[in-house]
Design a protein around this motif. Structure first.
Motif, PDB file in Angstrom:
ATOM      1  N   PHE A  71      49.077   0.291  -6.590  1.00  0.00           N
ATOM      2  CA  PHE A  71      47.855   0.891  -6.046  1.00  0.00           C
ATOM      3  C   PHE A  71      46.604   0.144  -6.493  1.00  0.00           C
ATOM      4  N   ILE A  72      46.520  -0.228  -7.768  1.00  0.00           N
ATOM      5  CA  ILE A  72      45.350  -0.980  -8.225  1.00  0.00           C
ATOM      6  C   ILE A  72      45.329  -2.357  -7.580  1.00  0.00           C
ATOM      7  N   GLY A  73      46.500  -2.974  -7.453  1.00  0.00           N
ATOM      8  CA  GLY A  73      46.566  -4.255  -6.763  1.00  0.00           C
ATOM      9  C   GLY A  73      46.077  -4.146  -5.333  1.00  0.00           C
ATOM     10  N   ALA A  74      46.517  -3.096  -4.629  1.00  0.00           N
ATOM     11  CA  ALA A  74      46.091  -2.893  -3.242  1.00  0.00           C
ATOM     12  C   ALA A  74      44.589  -2.643  -3.159  1.00  0.00           C
ATOM     13  N   THR A  75      44.043  -1.877  -4.102  1.00  0.00           N
ATOM     14  CA  THR A  75      42.606  -1.602  -4.110  1.00  0.00           C
ATOM     15  C   THR A  75      41.809  -2.874  -4.358  1.00  0.00           C
ATOM     16  N   ALA A  76      42.274  -3.703  -5.298  1.00  0.00           N
ATOM     17  CA  ALA A  76      41.580  -4.959  -5.586  1.00  0.00           C
ATOM     18  C   ALA A  76      41.608  -5.883  -4.376  1.00  0.00           C
ATOM     19  N   MET A  77      42.755  -5.965  -3.708  1.00  0.00           N
ATOM     20  CA  MET A  77      42.850  -6.807  -2.519  1.00  0.00           C
ATOM     21  C   MET A  77      41.916  -6.305  -1.417  1.00  0.00           C
ATOM     22  N   LEU A  78      41.885  -5.004  -1.225  1.00  0.00           N
ATOM     23  CA  LEU A  78      41.046  -4.425  -0.178  1.00  0.00           C
ATOM     24  C   LEU A  78      39.563  -4.651  -0.468  1.00  0.00           C
ATOM     25  N   SER A  79      39.159  -4.426  -1.731  1.00  0.00           N
ATOM     26  CA  SER A  79      37.736  -4.501  -2.069  1.00  0.00           C
ATOM     27  C   SER A  79      37.179  -5.905  -1.957  1.00  0.00           C
ATOM     28  N   SER A  80      38.045  -6.915  -1.972  1.00  0.00           N
ATOM     29  CA  SER A  80      37.583  -8.311  -1.854  1.00  0.00           C
ATOM     30  C   SER A  80      37.727  -8.841  -0.431  1.00  0.00           C
ATOM     31  N   SER A  81      38.055  -7.965   0.506  1.00  0.00           N
ATOM     32  CA  SER A  81      38.363  -8.413   1.870  1.00  0.00           C
ATOM     33  C   SER A  81      37.404  -7.872   2.918  1.00  0.00           C
ATOM     34  N   HIS A  82      36.277  -7.287   2.492  1.00  0.00           N
ATOM     35  CA  HIS A  82      35.322  -6.776   3.462  1.00  0.00           C
ATOM     36  C   HIS A  82      33.892  -6.977   2.952  1.00  0.00           C
ATOM     37  N   GLU A  83      32.944  -6.893   3.857  1.00  0.00           N
ATOM     38  CA  GLU A  83      31.527  -7.053   3.543  1.00  0.00           C
ATOM     39  C   GLU A  83      30.889  -5.693   3.256  1.00  0.00           C
ATOM     40  N   PRO A  84      29.723  -5.674   2.572  1.00  0.00           N
ATOM     41  CA  PRO A  84      29.068  -4.384   2.282  1.00  0.00           C
ATOM     42  C   PRO A  84      28.823  -3.534   3.525  1.00  0.00           C
ATOM     43  N   SER A  85      28.491  -4.164   4.639  1.00  0.00           N
ATOM     44  CA  SER A  85      28.225  -3.398   5.862  1.00  0.00           C
ATOM     45  C   SER A  85      29.476  -2.741   6.420  1.00  0.00           C
ATOM     46  N   GLU A  86      30.641  -3.205   5.981  1.00  0.00           N
ATOM     47  CA  GLU A  86      31.923  -2.667   6.466  1.00  0.00           C
ATOM     48  C   GLU A  86      32.521  -1.652   5.506  1.00  0.00           C
ATOM     49  N   ARG A  87      31.829  -1.421   4.384  1.00  0.00           N
ATOM     50  CA  ARG A  87      32.394  -0.600   3.306  1.00  0.00           C
ATOM     51  C   ARG A  87      32.807   0.781   3.776  1.00  0.00           C
ATOM     52  N   GLY A  88      31.916   1.489   4.467  1.00  0.00           N
ATOM     53  CA  GLY A  88      32.231   2.843   4.900  1.00  0.00           C
ATOM     54  C   GLY A  88      33.435   2.888   5.804  1.00  0.00           C
ATOM     55  N   ARG A  89      33.505   1.935   6.757  1.00  0.00           N
ATOM     56  CA  ARG A  89      34.623   1.933   7.702  1.00  0.00           C
ATOM     57  C   ARG A  89      35.946   1.632   7.015  1.00  0.00           C
ATOM     58  N   VAL A  90      35.979   0.552   6.246  1.00  0.00           N
ATOM     59  CA  VAL A  90      37.261   0.117   5.704  1.00  0.00           C
ATOM     60  C   VAL A  90      37.763   1.058   4.605  1.00  0.00           C
ATOM     61  N   GLN A  91      36.853   1.557   3.749  1.00  0.00           N
ATOM     62  CA  GLN A  91      37.300   2.447   2.673  1.00  0.00           C
ATOM     63  C   GLN A  91      37.723   3.808   3.220  1.00  0.00           C
ATOM     64  N   GLY A  92      36.963   4.319   4.188  1.00  0.00           N
ATOM     65  CA  GLY A  92      37.356   5.590   4.791  1.00  0.00           C
ATOM     66  C   GLY A  92      38.669   5.475   5.542  1.00  0.00           C
TER      67      GLY A  92
END
Length: 405
Positions: free
Chosen positions: A324-345
């Motif tokens: 889970f932490i690995g997946a979170t780290a991969m996800l957090s480095s794969s999007h831009e700030p403007s995409e944060r709400g969409r990708v995290q939600g």
């Protein structure tokens, strides 16, 4: 996604991480408490034992349904607002649960679990909030440190269950009253967060990729799959564990101890998971997590002694941590700030959708798969196989992608 590193920014990031660690430790204790007793309380209230874990299912369903709205609220109004809403919902859910226990009303108890899920959804964003002000180099460690806050919750939660579960005439009522207090007191921590709201896009400015474009990005897709499988399988087995432990002739305190060791195993590795990711790469740590989850199933299927329960649940916790932490780290480095709400939600919607399915299946597999608790416990652990296969295949597919992906 990049961030500017200055001494001032790094100090702010460390301060935010410290506050989020404290929130994970104190407020997070309620989830360990609820997952320890909700199935047992549901079993005492339900007319059909197959529905015993439905209150837990309602919690993860509530988390799934509110993941996208919660992410949108944080994107528009900031992290603090979302976290306060979550704590308020946690207190409300516990209050409804307490009333349900007094009235011996199973479906009201399930409703309380649904509101608890709103808190769980907001807690899920603690790990993302840790990355908002962190540099690229500090980001994996920030995630790990916040998740490590669960170490204290692993100690506090089950011990509070021991003190409160039978403290009143109505079993488990004292636990739910304690959860109300935890939310009220713990929410004060959010007053000290210093996380700027994401900038509002100007007219004509790009809002980033669409949800479909994000899902088609290999690293985002694989991060979501591995995160979903890791969390769902952890929930599948953990939800059934108190029922299995008690059903196999052990006590409620034994069940609380097994869950306590499990939650410790979920969070102790967080002190070094970020460093391992930095050294070996996120893909290898995620793969290691899946292998450890498989080992947990093997141990669980090999016997029903108390030692088997302890070892299997410890492995389950460590496997979840790496995956889970690995997946979170991969996800957090794969999007831009403007995409944060969409990708995290979107991520948490899919992750907790999988957890909801796993939680619902857990009660059915445990209580309605054969004539004994041993048969049910075996069915729960065998059910892990196809999902681990899916996540493993996704990682192999990612390794086969061109490096630029």
């Amino acid at each position: 996604m990049t961030s500017m590193t200055t001494p001032e920014n790094h100090a702010r990031a460390k301060r935010n991480v410290f506050i989020l660690v404290a929130a994970q430790a104190f407020l997070g204790a309620q989830m360990a408490m609820i997952f320890t007793i909700a199935g047992l309380a549901g079993q005492s209230l339900a007319s059909n034992l197959c529905f015993a874990t439905l209150p837990i299912t309602a919690t993860v369903l509530g988390s799934m349904l509110t993941a996208t709205p919660m992410s949108n609220i944080m994107q528009k109004y900031g992290r603090k607002v979302g976290f306060f809403i979550g704590a308020g919902a946690g207190a409300l859910g516990a209050a409804i649960g307490a009333i349900a226990l007094l009235q011996q009303n199973f479906w009201l108890f399930v409703l309380g679990g649904l509101f608890t899920g709103v808190y769980q959804s907001s807690q899920g964003f603690f790990r993302f909030a840790a990355t908002d002000t962190a540099s690229d180099a500090f980001r994996p460690k920030a995630i790990s440190y916040v998740m490590a806050g669960g170490l204290a919750s692993a100690i506090i939660g089950p011990q509070l269950v021991k003190l409160t579960a039978q403290a009143m005439v109505v079993p488990f009522l004292g636990t739910y009253l304690t959860v109300i207090a935890i939310n009220i007191v713990g929410s004060s921590l959010f007053l000290f967060l210093n996380i700027p709201k994401p900038p509002v896009a100007k007219a004509g400015e790009s809002l980033g990729r669409s949800k479909w474009e994000l899902l088609k990005t290999p690293r985002i897709a694989v991060a979501i799959i591995v995160g979903m499988v890791s969390y769902a399988l952890m929930n599948l087995v953990m939800t059934a564990t108190p029922l299995a432990v008690v059903g196999c002739g052990f006590t409620q305190n034994n069940a609380a101890d097994v869950v306590s060791f499990h939650v410790l195993a979920m969070f102790i590795p967080s002190f070094f998971t970020g460093s391992l990711i930095a050294r070996f790469g996120v893909e290898k740590i995620m793969a290691t997590g899946l292998v450890i989850l498989a080992a947990a199933g093997v141990v669980a299927l090999s016997g029903i002694t108390l030692d088997n329960f302890f070892i299997a649940l410890i492995l389950l916790g460590v496997g979840w941590n790496f995956g889970f932490i690995g997946a979170t780290a991969m996800l957090s480095s794969s999007h831009e700030p403007s995409e944060r709400g969409r990708v995290q939600g979107m991520n948490d919607l899919l992750v907790f959708g999988g957890v909801t399915f796993a939680s619902l299946a857990s009660g059915g597999l445990m209580n309605c798969s054969g004539g004994t608790p041993q048969d049910g416990w075996s069915a729960v652990n065998i059910a892990m196989i196809p999902f681990l296969t899916l996540a493993g295949a996704a990682l192999i597919w990612l390794w086969m992608q061109p490096k630029k992906a």
